[in-house]
Design a protein around this motif. Structure first.
Motif, short mmCIF file in Angstrom:
data_model
loop_
_atom_site.label_atom_id
_atom_site.label_comp_id
_atom_site.label_asym_id
_atom_site.label_seq_id
_atom_site.Cartn_x
_atom_site.Cartn_y
_atom_site.Cartn_z
N TRP A 245 0.83 -1.22 0.00
CA TRP A 245 0.00 0.00 0.00
C TRP A 245 0.85 1.26 0.00
N LEU A 246 2.09 1.18 0.54
CA LEU A 246 2.96 2.36 0.53
C LEU A 246 3.36 2.75 -0.88
N GLN A 247 3.36 1.77 -1.79
CA GLN A 247 3.68 2.08 -3.18
C GLN A 247 2.50 2.74 -3.89
N GLN A 248 1.34 2.67 -3.28
CA GLN A 248 0.14 3.26 -3.89
C GLN A 248 -0.08 4.70 -3.46
N VAL A 249 0.77 5.23 -2.58
CA VAL A 249 0.56 6.56 -2.01
C VAL A 249 1.74 7.45 -2.35
N LEU A 250 1.44 8.71 -2.67
CA LEU A 250 2.46 9.73 -2.89
C LEU A 250 2.04 10.98 -2.13
N PHE A 251 2.85 11.35 -1.13
CA PHE A 251 2.53 12.49 -0.25
C PHE A 251 3.48 13.63 -0.62
N LEU A 252 2.92 14.70 -1.23
CA LEU A 252 3.71 15.86 -1.65
C LEU A 252 3.65 16.92 -0.57
N LYS A 253 4.82 17.40 -0.16
CA LYS A 253 4.92 18.43 0.87
C LYS A 253 5.64 19.65 0.32
N ALA A 254 5.10 20.83 0.62
CA ALA A 254 5.72 22.07 0.18
C ALA A 254 5.25 23.20 1.09
N LYS A 255 5.97 24.32 1.05
CA LYS A 255 5.67 25.46 1.91
C LYS A 255 4.33 26.09 1.53
N PRO A 256 3.71 26.81 2.48
CA PRO A 256 2.47 27.53 2.15
C PRO A 256 2.71 28.55 1.04
N GLY A 257 1.81 28.60 0.08
CA GLY A 257 1.95 29.50 -1.05
C GLY A 257 2.71 28.91 -2.21
N PHE A 258 3.13 27.65 -2.10
CA PHE A 258 3.90 27.00 -3.17
C PHE A 258 3.05 26.81 -4.42
N GLY A 259 1.76 26.73 -4.26
CA GLY A 259 0.89 26.45 -5.39
C GLY A 259 0.42 25.01 -5.41
N LYS A 260 0.34 24.40 -4.23
CA LYS A 260 -0.06 22.99 -4.17
C LYS A 260 -1.48 22.78 -4.65
N THR A 261 -2.37 23.72 -4.34
CA THR A 261 -3.76 23.57 -4.75
C THR A 261 -3.89 23.61 -6.26
N CYS A 262 -3.18 24.53 -6.90
CA CYS A 262 -3.20 24.58 -8.37
C CYS A 262 -2.52 23.35 -8.97
N LEU A 263 -1.49 22.86 -8.28
CA LEU A 263 -0.83 21.63 -8.74
C LEU A 263 -1.79 20.44 -8.66
N SER A 264 -2.64 20.44 -7.63
CA SER A 264 -3.62 19.35 -7.52
C SER A 264 -4.57 19.35 -8.72
N LEU A 265 -4.92 20.53 -9.22
CA LEU A 265 -5.78 20.60 -10.41
C LEU A 265 -5.08 19.98 -11.61
N THR A 266 -3.79 20.28 -11.79
CA THR A 266 -3.03 19.68 -12.89
C THR A 266 -3.00 18.17 -12.78
N ILE A 267 -2.83 17.66 -11.57
CA ILE A 267 -2.80 16.21 -11.35
C ILE A 267 -4.15 15.59 -11.65
N ILE A 268 -5.23 16.21 -11.17
CA ILE A 268 -6.57 15.67 -11.39
C ILE A 268 -6.88 15.61 -12.88
N GLU A 269 -6.57 16.68 -13.61
CA GLU A 269 -6.87 16.69 -15.03
C GLU A 269 -6.02 15.68 -15.79
N ASP A 270 -4.77 15.48 -15.38
CA ASP A 270 -3.92 14.50 -16.05
C ASP A 270 -4.40 13.08 -15.79
N LEU A 271 -4.77 12.77 -14.55
CA LEU A 271 -5.26 11.43 -14.24
C LEU A 271 -6.57 11.13 -14.95
N ALA A 272 -7.40 12.15 -15.14
CA ALA A 272 -8.68 11.95 -15.82
C ALA A 272 -8.48 11.57 -17.28
N GLU A 273 -7.34 11.95 -17.86
CA GLU A 273 -7.05 11.63 -19.25
C GLU A 273 -6.23 10.36 -19.41
#
Length: 793
Positions: free
Chosen positions: A91-119
């Motif tokens: 199960w550890l191979q099924q998880v990827l935990f991304l950590k970055a400072k506040p304001g890094f743009g993680k929320t916008c990065l999540s949108l890029t990931i969601i759209e890529d996985l959907a395709e």
């Protein structure tokens, strides 16, 4: 014969088509019922808001990371196959935990990931299911709990597989037979639904803002359990401060955590700055002599965008704040150019926030007051406010009738201009929100600092300094360079007093404000005073301000009359509530949702958008404004005169019709009003300020302010007792029909000297469908006059 065979085939096709349509209709109704049973919060509008503020093409660098590619391309195994001992940590191979400072743009990065996985297309040729959830502390409509996130995931999975008959049949069994049988699904029901859908379909899960979850440890443990039992792939995003449980680490130290550093986003930040500053050039923000990006680069250097991206330290938020600051109309052309050449005094989010707030303060008293009110309302509002209710809240001036001229022009777009884009309007959720959660943290830290005593600032020679000098140049940061001026005092004695007109209550409010300002220290007008930072109020003062707004709205803006047409108490109302409660395991609020009340709350919200907040939250803010004695040395005292909220509350209590309207509104919005906690607070405050003795006598000098405080305390005691009796006897009836508060039935079992005794129309009242409103032509009037003596004053 051939013709008959053709007709038979045609009828058979039509019959099959009707059967297919009926099956699709049945499935659609079942999916609707399942979603209603899941009762998830609105998660899609958050994604829409993210799309509005995300620049196209950013975050593509992450899609090529080997860690992400491995997670994305790894084969799915059969979920029902139990893992062996050697695969216990798969199960550890099924998880990827991304950590970055506040304001890094993680929320916008999540949108890029969601759209890529959907395709993504799996080796089997099928498209995987993608479900997501964004924790967001700024959304007050959410609890940001693990249960809420799982409900959102379950609803998305149900929608994605709404055409799978096997999945719908299995979910129907949980809802009706093997589940808890509750009107709203329980945590166990949600987990069973997720287990069924993950077992049948390959799924990717994306969770953003783990640090903003109200219970991150519990959520991570729940997620670990899901990943162990099912072969789903999960991407998490959060701050470095999130503690990863020890179960997420192997004995050799391997962990699914990936730290994102500042170098990864430099190119994206540079391209965003080039794009946005290029727009500013074409719009004339740098003067009419600089109309192209090339001409700007000739003055600032060809590598200016690269230098700015290095200053950003990998934070997209810093770049966004810089653009907003440069767009402020108060800056001159030369100042913008100088900031691009050398933004040394804008490093770090806190410095940039302080600089924008100082620019707001320099706009003038009116813009400063509006900005402060906007920020206070967003940060300390108790329940979510839509954009219409927020407009009314800003228009209310305590002690006055709110008119159309009190509203801001060009609302809501003017809010971003007034607040330097620190506050923005989000179309998806139809709310006002801070630009980022880090500003909310920044504001709360400055508010907490207001509790400490502030030393007066020393006078400094500013004649030789530029008008937009930095905090270091002004000498205001001190030797440690970490001190800020958010605690500096504003010359309140110079604040102009508005004309309150001939209203006697408003005149008393104006007189009190004049005395308060006259008693405040009046520092000399120096250039230092004009360059102070934006001053935040203490949390107690902000809660008092919000309480005054709510009470004033109830007293001056809401007519003291029934909110809707009075309808006769119908026994079927109670019977339907009881039937709903007996049929399903429901709470009273859920049962009330099953029996739609006569009053259309949506219509009431349209007519009076701020009524819901004012009715439900005025006592909440007053209680929060006065800490417990053990926490704050006896709490906030009245002082030498009654605060404004005491005067407003006394007027509210003296008007029994206004009080009755408030009770109707509270029951309409699902609140059983009780004021016992507030009465205890006022009792303590009154006891903390004993009457002043008259010299040479044993009597006391009872001033107008002291009598007013006693009136409020006695009135609250009477109202609290009446509300208690009302809830004990009539809460179920009022929940079904709030207009009963205006009718004689209420008087049969409660204090007949408190609630207005309304005389119902003598002719027979027509009731539509047995539960409809009273004929609008019916009249109503009180049987006896309402005076202060009837309140016991």
């Amino acid at each position: 014969m051939a013709t008959f065979g053709t007709m038979s085939k045609t009828r058979k096709k039509k019959s099959q088509h009707r059967d297919e349509l009926e099956q699709r209709r049945s499935d659609a109704l079942q999916v609707r019922d399942l979603k209603r049973w899941i009762r998830s919060t609105d998660y899609a509008t958050t994604l829409e808001d993210i799309k509005d503020r995300t620049h196209e093409g950013t975050g593509l660098w992450f899609l090529q990371r080997p860690e992400y590619q491995r997670l994305k391309t790894m084969d799915f195994v059969q979920s029902h196959v139990m893992p062996t001992v050697s695969d216990a940590n798969r199960w550890l191979q099924q998880v990827l935990f991304l950590k970055a400072k506040p304001g890094f743009g993680k929320t916008c990065l999540s949108l890029t990931i969601i759209e890529d996985l959907a395709e993504t297309v799996l080796p089997s040729g099928d498209a995987p299911t993608v479900a997501y959830f964004h924790f967001d502390q700024q959304k007050k409509s959410r609890t940001n709990s693990s249960d809420e996130a799982l409900r959102a995931i379950a609803e998305q999975l149900i929608h994605s597989h709404r055409r799978s008959r096997i999945s719908l049949d299995a979910l129907a069994l949980i809802e009706t037979d093997s589940g808890s049988g509750q009107y709203r699904s329980s945590r166990r029901d949600i987990r069973l639904a997720i287990d069924i859908l993950l077992r049948q379909h390959p799924t990717f899960l994306v969770f953003d803002g783990i640090d903003e979850c109200s219970e991150p440890a519990r959520f991570l443990e729940e997620l670990r359990s899901i990943c162990i039992e099912h072969d789903c792939r999960t991407v998490l995003l959060g701050r470095p401060s999130v503690e990863v449980p020890y179960q997420w680490t192997l004995y050799d130290g391997a962990s699914p955590t990936l730290a994102l550093d500042a170098t990864l986003t430099r190119d994206d930040i540079a391209s965003v700055l080039r794009l946005e500053i290029g727009k500013m050039v074409s719009e004339g923000f740098f003067g009419y002599q600089i109309r192209t990006t090339d001409s700007l680069l000739m003055l600032t250097g060809n590598d200016v965008f690269v230098k700015l991206s290095l200053r950003a330290e990998g934070l997209f938020l810093w770049a966004r704040l810089l653009i907003n600051f440069l767009r402020m109309p108060e800056l001159t052309f030369d100042r913008r150019l100088n900031l691009l050449k050398d933004p040394v005094y804008l490093e770090g989010l806190d410095r940039l926030y302080s600089r924008i707030l100082r620019a707001i303060f320099d706009k003038g008293e009116e813009a400063y007051q509006i900005s402060q009110k906007v920020i206070n309302c967003i940060a300390f509002s108790a329940i979510p406010l839509n954009v219409d209710a927020f407009e009314v809240m800003l228009a209310v001036n305590p002690g006055q009738l709110t008119s159309a001229h009190s509203h801001l022009s060009n609302y809501p777009s003017c809010i971003a201009v007034i607040t330097g884009s620190l506050v923005e309007f989000r179309k998806g959720s139809n709310t006002m929100s801070f630009i980022h959660v880090t500003f909310h943290d920044f504001m709360l830290s400055r508010c907490a600092d207001r509790r400490s005593n502030v030393q007066p600032l020393r006078s400094l020679p500013f004649e030789s300094l530029p008008p937009d000098a930095s905090p270091d140049e002004l000498g205001l940061l001190g030797p440690d360079r970490n001190r800020d001026l958010s605690n500096a005092r504003i010359p309140w004695a110079n604040v102009p007093i508005r004309d309150f007109g001939s209203n006697p209550v408003s005149a008393r409010v104006a007189a009190r404000k004049r005395r308060r300002y006259a008693a405040s220290p009046s520092p000399p007008e120096t250039k230092a005073r004009r360059h102070l930072d934006f001053v935040f109020m203490s949390p107690e003062d902000i809660n008092i301000q919000l309480a005054e707004i709510c009470i004033s709205h109830l007293v001056f803006d809401i007519p003291a009359e029934p909110l809707s047409d009075i309808r006769v108490n119908d026994a079927s109302d109670i019977m339907q509530v009881e039937a709903a409660s007996n049929t399903l395991l429901t709470t009273p609020e859920q049962a009330r949702d099953l029996t739609e009340p006569a009053l259309n709350r949506a219509s009431l919200d349209t007519q009076r958008p701020f009524l819901r907040y004012a009715a439900l939250c005025w006592s909440h803010h007053l209680i929060n404004a006065h800490p417990k004695p053990s926490e704050h040395d006896g709490g906030l005292r009245f002082g030498n005169m009654s605060p404004l909220w005491v005067t407003l509350l006394s007027q509210f209590l003296l008007n029994r019709l206004a009080v009755t309207t408030w009770v109707e509104a509270a029951y309409t919005y699902g609140l059983v009003p009780k004021l016992s906690s507030l009465t205890a607070v006022v009792e303590h405050l009154a006891a903390a300020q004993p009457p002043r003795p008259i010299i040479g006598t044993t009597s006391t000098n009872s001033s107008l302010e002291e009598r007013e405080r006693n009136w409020v305390y006695l009135g609250l005691c009477q109202l609290a007792a009446a509300l208690w009796d009302l809830a004990a006897v009539h809460s179920r009836a009022l929940t079904a029909n709030p207009t009963l508060i205006w009718q004689k039935d209420i008087m049969s079992a409660t204090d007949d000297k408190f609630w207005p005794n309304w005389e119902l129309p003598s002719p027979e009242i027509r009731i539509a469908s047995g539960r409809g409103p009273v004929d609008t032509g019916a009249s109503w009037r009180p049987q006896r006059g309402l005076t202060s003596s009837s309140m016991g004053f």
